[in-house]
Write a protein that holds these residues in place. Structure first.
Motif, PDB file in Angstrom:
ATOM      1  N   LYS A 164       9.513  -7.450 -21.051  1.00  0.00           N
ATOM      2  CA  LYS A 164       9.097  -7.753 -19.627  1.00  0.00           C
ATOM      3  C   LYS A 164       7.428  -7.680 -19.731  1.00  0.00           C
ATOM      4  O   LYS A 164       6.936  -8.399 -18.918  1.00  0.00           O
ATOM      5  CB  LYS A 164       9.475  -6.696 -18.443  1.00  0.00           C
ATOM      6  N   GLU A 207      11.922  -0.913 -11.624  1.00  0.00           N
ATOM      7  CA  GLU A 207      10.464  -1.254 -11.163  1.00  0.00           C
ATOM      8  C   GLU A 207      10.264  -2.573 -10.880  1.00  0.00           C
ATOM      9  O   GLU A 207      10.619  -3.755 -11.632  1.00  0.00           O
ATOM     10  CB  GLU A 207       9.910  -0.985 -12.755  1.00  0.00           C
ATOM     11  N   PRO A 208       9.742  -2.681  -9.611  1.00  0.00           N
ATOM     12  CA  PRO A 208       9.597  -4.034  -8.996  1.00  0.00           C
ATOM     13  C   PRO A 208       8.329  -4.697  -9.999  1.00  0.00           C
ATOM     14  O   PRO A 208       7.464  -4.210 -10.641  1.00  0.00           O
ATOM     15  CB  PRO A 208       8.979  -3.840  -7.750  1.00  0.00           C
ATOM     16  N   SER A 209       8.504  -6.001 -10.250  1.00  0.00           N
ATOM     17  CA  SER A 209       7.676  -6.662 -10.992  1.00  0.00           C
ATOM     18  C   SER A 209       6.354  -7.139 -10.164  1.00  0.00           C
ATOM     19  O   SER A 209       6.360  -7.008  -8.855  1.00  0.00           O
ATOM     20  CB  SER A 209       8.193  -8.045 -11.596  1.00  0.00           C
ATOM     21  N   ARG A 210       5.401  -7.677 -10.783  1.00  0.00           N
ATOM     22  CA  ARG A 210       4.147  -7.983  -9.869  1.00  0.00           C
ATOM     23  C   ARG A 210       4.760  -9.371  -9.180  1.00  0.00           C
ATOM     24  O   ARG A 210       5.644 -10.144  -9.703  1.00  0.00           O
ATOM     25  CB  ARG A 210       3.158  -8.360 -10.997  1.00  0.00           C
ATOM     26  N   HIS A 211       4.242  -9.606  -8.176  1.00  0.00           N
ATOM     27  CA  HIS A 211       4.496 -10.745  -7.291  1.00  0.00           C
ATOM     28  C   HIS A 211       4.352 -12.046  -8.000  1.00  0.00           C
ATOM     29  O   HIS A 211       3.080 -12.171  -8.442  1.00  0.00           O
ATOM     30  CB  HIS A 211       3.662 -10.766  -5.958  1.00  0.00           C
ATOM     31  N   GLY A 212       5.115 -12.599  -8.263  1.00  0.00           N
ATOM     32  CA  GLY A 212       5.315 -13.886  -8.714  1.00  0.00           C
ATOM     33  C   GLY A 212       4.342 -14.975  -9.442  1.00  0.00           C
ATOM     34  O   GLY A 212       3.762 -14.330 -10.033  1.00  0.00           O
ATOM     35  N   PRO A 213       4.496 -16.034  -9.720  1.00  0.00           N
ATOM     36  CA  PRO A 213       3.303 -16.455 -10.388  1.00  0.00           C
ATOM     37  C   PRO A 213       1.959 -16.897  -9.819  1.00  0.00           C
ATOM     38  O   PRO A 213       2.009 -16.889  -8.572  1.00  0.00           O
ATOM     39  CB  PRO A 213       3.903 -17.792 -10.791  1.00  0.00           C
ATOM     40  N   LEU A 243      11.500 -15.663 -11.647  1.00  0.00           N
ATOM     41  CA  LEU A 243       9.860 -15.678 -12.405  1.00  0.00           C
ATOM     42  C   LEU A 243       9.876 -16.414 -13.608  1.00  0.00           C
ATOM     43  O   LEU A 243       9.082 -17.329 -13.995  1.00  0.00           O
ATOM     44  CB  LEU A 243       9.456 -14.193 -12.534  1.00  0.00           C
ATOM     45  N   LEU A 247       6.459 -11.047 -21.010  1.00  0.00           N
ATOM     46  CA  LEU A 247       6.562 -12.138 -19.832  1.00  0.00           C
ATOM     47  C   LEU A 247       5.576 -11.897 -18.644  1.00  0.00           C
ATOM     48  O   LEU A 247       5.492 -12.758 -17.705  1.00  0.00           O
ATOM     49  CB  LEU A 247       8.045 -12.049 -19.414  1.00  0.00           C
ATOM     50  N   ASP A 273       2.146 -18.177 -14.751  1.00  0.00           N
ATOM     51  CA  ASP A 273       2.962 -18.955 -14.287  1.00  0.00           C
ATOM     52  C   ASP A 273       3.055 -20.127 -15.397  1.00  0.00           C
ATOM     53  O   ASP A 273       4.247 -20.587 -15.698  1.00  0.00           O
ATOM     54  CB  ASP A 273       2.692 -19.515 -13.068  1.00  0.00           C
ATOM     55  N   LEU A 278       6.313  -9.789 -16.520  1.00  0.00           N
ATOM     56  CA  LEU A 278       7.066  -9.175 -15.292  1.00  0.00           C
ATOM     57  C   LEU A 278       6.684  -7.816 -14.975  1.00  0.00           C
ATOM     58  O   LEU A 278       7.075  -7.123 -13.921  1.00  0.00           O
ATOM     59  CB  LEU A 278       8.420  -9.199 -15.630  1.00  0.00           C
ATOM     60  N   ASP A 309       8.369 -18.907  -7.807  1.00  0.00           N
ATOM     61  CA  ASP A 309       7.761 -17.761  -7.293  1.00  0.00           C
ATOM     62  C   ASP A 309       8.896 -17.100  -6.180  1.00  0.00           C
ATOM     63  O   ASP A 309       8.955 -17.779  -5.367  1.00  0.00           O
ATOM     64  CB  ASP A 309       6.435 -17.988  -6.573  1.00  0.00           C
ATOM     65  N   ASN A 325      -2.147 -15.044 -11.640  1.00  0.00           N
ATOM     66  CA  ASN A 325      -0.588 -15.489 -11.534  1.00  0.00           C
ATOM     67  C   ASN A 325      -0.581 -16.880 -11.770  1.00  0.00           C
ATOM     68  O   ASN A 325       0.401 -17.342 -12.302  1.00  0.00           O
ATOM     69  CB  ASN A 325      -0.416 -15.108  -9.970  1.00  0.00           C
ATOM     70  N   ARG A 345       1.061 -17.738   0.457  1.00  0.00           N
ATOM     71  CA  ARG A 345       1.461 -18.359  -0.750  1.00  0.00           C
ATOM     72  C   ARG A 345       2.695 -19.304  -0.277  1.00  0.00           C
ATOM     73  O   ARG A 345       2.709 -20.525  -0.665  1.00  0.00           O
ATOM     74  CB  ARG A 345       2.195 -17.458  -1.824  1.00  0.00           C
TER      75      ARG A 345
END
Lengths: 257, 273
Positions: B51, B267-273, A131, B54, B80, B56, A136, B76, A31
């Motif tokens: 969350k 809690e970690p969110s999903r990686h990114g857009p 986010l 969104l 985004d 997240l 990102d 993603n 990425r």
């Protein structure tokens, strides 16, 4: 407790972590390379890792070089070969001690800081905030650190090599009675480009490892201040172990050439 | 009376953390241009709800659509794009502490790469003025601000990109009553000025009465009551009555702890857009 179940559970936990780290690294690099890039962040990390680690790495290197000269003198004087000292110092520094010690020092300094910073950003929801602002975190936070780690550690090691040789030089000339010109000539007599290059390749790998473990542990930290502390410890310990493991594997690869 | 179109539609939303079933088939419609406030006790999953919308946190099951576009299971890239419609005010402000105030405020604008840094700084000053802050804070770092000022800067950051939808997570938590009222007023005005759709979560009834058009009550993972703000005092719902009057006695079982909130923060969110 069923020993099979215990073994199985441990194996699954380890595989999951290894897989998670590998996926994180790949995701971060792919990425990041695709962009958008954040040159400001990359530059900031390069300064943080490269410039601000100079004193620590320099001190480590000079004392290591000095100790190397003393210790190898003790050994080689026994079979009348103190002439080997300059070669031993320069080869040990460039091939092995420069990259490993710089890697470990940077793991303690930079890896810990990365884990603490990203961990705090995680628990205070700053990563979520990124986010929601269409940014990102892997591109903005992780990739610049990985790149900076990979680029700056070789430069640090190059400096460490020179300083380490200087440490050996100082001890040999002022304590062991070597002639300065003779010492410098002997330093370069048996030194090959490959010795330095293999050390720099190691350094790039170690730099990546330090940044990766710092980012991974920080990014996935949870549970407030205590969680961030635990993540920081894990980042340093896992980076140090991985550096030593990777060091053996890389040496094996270079050795067979 | 013509009803506004539905901006966010949630159906059968489920989310668990381990054995802890936080959202258990939640349904909610958020009409466009209205301000909906979700009330509920601590640890009932209000933050989890925001969350999930969104993206997240990944929802376990159910459907969330924003302008008809599905969030649950979206790629993603889609997430985004959808997130660009949102601005969010986080509970703890969540300002970037390595960046000065103006860069925090202009972050979304810079990320969209519509402005250069000098222009972004100018814009940040205009936006800060809307939340009652002046040029003197531009170059300060978040750690140098009081809690109330941090909330204002965070609000400025949330509205900077003029989003269609604004989320407010406990906008008044940790503020004194006067500052809380100031923030409520700013929230109200920001939403009206932008004509945005707003979803807020809070357990502060003063805040509810100030910023809500509609109120929804979250209890045990579902919305148990929903209606216009005016109806809240005659809802006929014993849970709502107990909550808005803040009584310890009533049908609401008081949980011993708040596992949902804990789970969300860490809690970690999903990686990114």
């Amino acid at each position: 407790m069923n020993p099979l179940a215990v073994t199985g559970r441990a194996t699954i936990a380890v595989s999951r972590t290894v897989g998670g780290i590998a996926f994180f690294a790949l995701d971060g690099m792919i990425r990041g390379l695709r962009g958008p890039w954040y040159p400001r962040q990359i530059l900031r990390q390069m300064i943080e890792i490269g410039y601000y680690s100079l004193p620590v790495v320099g001190l480590t290197a000079i004392f290591t070089g000095m100790v190397l000269a003393l210790q190898s003198y003790t050994g080689f004087a026994r079979f009348e070969a103190p002439d080997a000292i300059p070669t031993i110092v320069v080869l040990s520094m460039t091939r092995e001690l420069g990259p490993v010690l710089a890697g470990l020092m940077v793991a303690g300094r930079v890896g810990a800081a990365m884990a603490a910073e990203l961990g705090t950003m995680r628990v205070t929801e700053q990563i979520d905030a990124l986010l929601t602002l269409a940014t990102d975190p892997l591109r903005y936070l992780v990739f610049p650190r990985l790149i900076a780690g990979m680029l700056m550690l070789p430069l640090l090691v190059l400096v460490a090599d020179v300083i380490g040789v200087m440490g050996g030089f100082l001890v040999s000339v002022y304590k062991l009675g070597f002639g300065p010109i003779e010492y410098i000539n002997r330093t370069f007599d048996f030194l090959e480009a490959q010795d330095v290059i293999s050390g720099l390749v190691k350094a790039a790998v170690f730099g990546f490892i330090v940044a990766l473990m710092g980012c991974y542990q920080g990014y996935h930290s949870r549970g407030g201040a205590q969680g961030v502390g635990a993540a920081t410890t894990r980042a340093v310990v896992s980076a140090s172990i991985l550096i030593l493991t990777a060091d053996y594997m890389l040496t094996e690869i270079f050795f067979s050439r | 009376m013509n009803r506004p179109p539905v901006k966010i539609r949630i159906r059968g939303l489920r989310k668990s953390f381990g054995d802890n079933r936080v959202l258990r088939g939640l349904d909610l419609d958020v009409p466009a241009g209205r301000s909906v406030v979700v009330i509920g006790g601590s640890g009932t999953g209000k933050s989890v709800l925001l969350k999930c919308i969104l993206g997240l946190l990944p929802a376990d099951a159910g459907s969330i659509t924003v302008d008809g576009e599905e969030v649950v299971g979206a790629s993603n890239a889609t997430l985004d794009r959808i997130r660009r419609k949102f601005g969010m005010l986080f509970q703890g402000a969540a300002l970037f502490d390595s960046l000065p105030v103006w860069e925090n405020v202009a972050f979304g604008l810079l990320a969209r790469r519509q402005l250069d840094r000098a222009e972004a700084r100018e814009r940040a000053l205009e936006i800060l003025a809307r939340v009652g802050l002046g040029a003197e804070v531009l170059d300060l770092f978040p750690a140098e601000l009081s809690g109330g000022m941090q909330k204002r800067v965070a609000l400025a950051r949330a509205i900077a990109t003029e989003p269609e939808i604004l989320f407010f997570d406990e906008p008044t938590t940790g503020l004194d009553p006067i500052m809380a009222d100031v923030i409520n007023e700013l929230v109200r005005r920001s939403v009206e000025k932008l004509g945005a759709t707003a979803v807020s979560i809070t357990h502060d009834m003063a805040s509810v009465r100030k910023i809500a058009d509609r109120v929804a009550m979250l209890y045990e993972g579902v919305i148990i009551w929903e209606g216009a703000l005016a109806e809240i005092d005659r809802s006929g719902n014993p849970y709502v009555d107990q909550f808005i009057h803040g009584r310890a006695e009533g049908p609401i079982r008081v949980l011993q702890m708040a596992p949902a909130d804990r789970a969300v923060r860490g809690e970690p969110s999903r990686h990114g857009p």
